[in-house]
Design an enzyme around this catalytic site. Structure first.
Site, PDB file in Angstrom:
ATOM      1  N   CYS A 138      28.002  29.204  36.982  1.00 52.23           N
ATOM      2  CA  CYS A 138      28.363  30.226  35.992  1.00 52.23           C
ATOM      3  C   CYS A 138      28.709  31.564  36.653  1.00 52.23           C
ATOM      4  O   CYS A 138      29.745  31.672  37.298  1.00 52.23           O
ATOM      5  CB  CYS A 138      27.268  30.368  34.948  1.00 52.23           C
ATOM      6  N   GLU A 167      22.581  22.189  33.213  1.00 52.54           N
ATOM      7  CA  GLU A 167      21.185  22.030  32.809  1.00 52.54           C
ATOM      8  C   GLU A 167      20.981  22.214  31.312  1.00 52.54           C
ATOM      9  O   GLU A 167      19.913  21.912  30.780  1.00 52.54           O
ATOM     10  CB  GLU A 167      20.321  23.042  33.573  1.00 52.54           C
ATOM     11  N   HIS A 191      27.012  25.166  32.229  1.00 47.28           N
ATOM     12  CA  HIS A 191      25.590  25.031  32.551  1.00 47.28           C
ATOM     13  C   HIS A 191      25.217  23.552  32.449  1.00 47.28           C
ATOM     14  O   HIS A 191      24.956  23.033  31.361  1.00 47.28           O
ATOM     15  CB  HIS A 191      24.751  25.866  31.581  1.00 47.28           C
TER      16      HIS A 191
END
Length: 641
Positions: free
Chosen positions: A537, A621, A619
């Protein structure tokens, strides 16, 4: 405690201005059957670690702690300094009394209010919403922020009598609350019906606890006559409300990954049905060996009442709220001895709460502001939340119900049918999970990952997505640890087998910002050394810039957006939280030795990879990244190749 004793005890406590006590009715799947009566003395402490869970002899004792919002300063976050204390009721007696006996003991006369209204006018609040969207979300400061305003009024009654009167009204007229409570702790008086458990730690008696968090977001304000299948269905299919819930789940998973060895598993979604409002919620569960005070500290405070990323949310709150928060968005934390020297923890969020102080009533409420918030819709949401408390206590007309034209409306309203049990509504709720990452929904394997025996350093750029990312790296077999950007040394950067440069808020071009400048140093040092690097990011944008790729703001921020994109020949569903992007000419697939995965129409760079390095804008995650683990494994494999 007999009914007569209940009346005598509660009224005696209320009549003594120096007494401290709490009345708590804990809900769950149905209405509470008992009220817990806690009495004792109070003590103020400075830090959560100082909450006195043992006496001088080391014997465990029960404590109810009122934790104010300003306690976030323990974690280095910003908050307006104020005089609201971290106050602890050290319990010397704890009894359970049937609800009916308590209702019979409590006063019921109406408490009149005067000079009632919001401290921030509707137009002024709408202006704040616009500024937050343009100046904060629009500049990459975060995905969502909760800005509050207060409904205030004068009361012409004894404050403790008003507290008991309103506690009775809440027991009779509110539903779906997690805790309904009345707390008189010295000069601090609160009464409310909180729908949300912030964090619960159920002690397992062996030094470990099952930790539960309950993110609630998305607010459906019931129309006149009550909610229906049709009106609730429209709410459940609203993109803004759905994304709002996903974003707060992501934020609380960051906290769970910080305190739980197994990172936390999601169940739900469910409905939280109350008298005037319905919310959507998930449950997160994991296992921790932390002291419950440490668990509470690491989870201060819920993103549903602050925003994300958490640290920057606190800064934004301080910029845009006009007065300190007091206990609003803090917690009432009940620490209960487990019989083996430890404690369990039950900590609801202090929302939907009336605060009484020197003849003044204050009901703080906030709306979650996201990139496509409607200013007047958020104004309406604060009205609805305030009305949930004010209606229950009788300060405004209570929720109406549709009457059978052939039958007169008499007596109290019956408990409405749970709309969450309707098959259509249940199907709409369940369908949300089809978008989410299986990694966080399913039991996580304990098998050794493909990189077992190898290590990584994750540099935290002030977005605790790094905790989730580190947990996922652990499942890939890496021994990963987090180091804050301000503390990571050049020696650590050089020695790391794999360095993961993490996400964070802000403009990646702002080299005057010390955090951005240091992240540029970190990434540049790894590039120059030719050592394995994965950037995520903000750090992906920094990497792209250092490789000579242009950066630009997006026309519309991608905060909490799920996109299916091509990542080097494989389609991947990934969650994005970005306001800026790296951008190339559409069709560009390579710049020198660096491969580019970009949007074919706009040239926005989703991922890049070169010798010993990889970067990703999304992202991996996030719960929004259905293909996150697969993509993370591919990028780590490339960097370590």
């Amino acid at each position: 405690m007999a009914a007569d004793d209940t009346a005598e005890t509660i009224l005696r406590l209320a009549a003594d201005p120096d007494s401290s006590f709490a009345l708590i009715a804990r809900g769950g799947d149905g209405p509470a059957t008992h009220v817990e009566v806690l009495t004792g003395d109070t003590v103020d402490v400075d830090l959560l670690a100082e909450i006195p869970l043992t006496d001088a002899a080391g014997t465990a004792r029960e404590v109810l702690a009122l934790v104010p919002y300003q306690q976030v300063r323990e974690r280095g976050f910003e908050a307006e300094p104020e005089d609201t204390p971290l106050r602890c009721l050290v319990v010397d007696e704890h009894t359970r009394v049937p609800v009916g006996d308590v209702l019979a003991a409590l006063p019921s006369a109406t408490v009149p209010l005067t000079d009632a209204g919001f401290d921030v006018a509707d137009e002024d609040y709408a202006s704040i919403v616009r500024r937050v969207i343009s100046d904060e979300i629009g500049r990459g400061e975060g995905a969502n922020f909760v800005i509050r305003r207060d409904y205030v009024a004068q009361i012409d009654a004894d404050e403790r009598t008003a507290m008991l009167t309103w506690f009775r009204a809440l027991l009779e007229h509110e539903r779906g609350a997690y805790w309904t409570f009345a707390i008189a702790a010295g000069d601090r008086i609160l009464v409310g019906a909180s729908p949300e458990a912030h964090v619960v730690a159920d002690s397992l008696g062996d030094g470990s606890s099952t930790v539960t968090m309950n993110p609630i977001s998305g607010t459906f304000r019931h129309p006149d006559g009550g909610a229906t299948i049709e009106t609730l269905s429209a709410f459940l299919t609203d993109a803004k409300e759905t994304e709002e819930l996903f974003m707060v789940v992501d934020e609380e998973l960051k906290m769970m990954s910080a305190v739980c060895s197994d990172g936390g598993r999601i169940t739900g979604p469910h409905l939280k049905e109350m008298s005037r409002l319905t919310h959507t919620e998930y449950m997160l569960r994991g296992t921790s060996r932390m002291d419950p005070r440490g668990i509470l500290r690491e989870t201060m405070f819920a993103p549903t009442v602050t925003g994300s990323p958490m640290q920057n949310a606190c800064t934004v709150i301080r910029r845009h709220e006009t007065t300190p928060r007091g206990y609003y968005s803090g917690v009432a934390a009940l620490f209960t001895p487990d019989g083996s020297g430890g404690h369990g923890l039950d900590a609801p969020i202090l929302i939907r709460t009336a605060h009484l102080d020197r003849g003044r009533l204050r009901v703080p409420v906030g709306a979650t502001l996201v990139r496509h918030s409607d200013p007047y819709g958020e104004v309406s949401e604060t009205h609805g939340k305030a009305a949930g408390v004010l209606g229950a206590i009788g300060a405004v007309p209570r929720a109406t119900r549709v009457a059978d034209p052939d039958q007169p409306v008499t007596g109290p309203a019956p408990t409405p049918k749970r709309l969450g049990d309707d098959p259509h509504i249940a199907g709409l709720l369940a369908s949300r999970n089809a978008r989410l990452a299986p990694f966080w929904l399913e039991e996580q394997s304990d098998d050794d990952g493909p990189f077992s025996g190898r290590s990584a350093i994750v540099v935290d750029a002030e977005d605790r997505f790094t905790t989730m990312l580190t947990h996922q790296l652990g499942h890939l077999g890496l021994d990963a640890r987090i180091v804050h950007w301000s503390q990571v040394t050049d020696a650590e950067i050089d020695a790391a087998e794999l360095l993961v440069a993490g996400p964070g808020p802000g403009d990646p071009r702002d080299e005057a910002n010390p955090r951005i400048a240091r992240m540029r140093d970190v990434v540049a040092r790894r590039i120059d050394a030719g050592k394995p690097l994965v950037s995520v990011c903000l750090s992906h944008q920094v990497l792209a810039d250092l490789l000579g790729i242009d950066l630009a703001p997006l026309a519309q921020p991608h905060q909490g957006v799920q996109k299916t994109v091509d990542v080097f020949g494989e389609r991947a569903s990934i969650g994005f939280y970005n306001t800026f992007t790296a951008r190339v000419e559409p069709g560009t697939a390579r710049i020198g030795a660096v491969e580019i995965a970009a949007d074919p129409a706009t040239g926005d760079v989703y991922a890049l990879r070169g010798p010993k390095l990889a970067g990703v804008q999304g992202h991996l995650e996030s719960i929004l990244s259905r293909d996150g683990m697969t993509t993370l494994r591919r990028l780590v494999t490339h960097a370590l190749a």
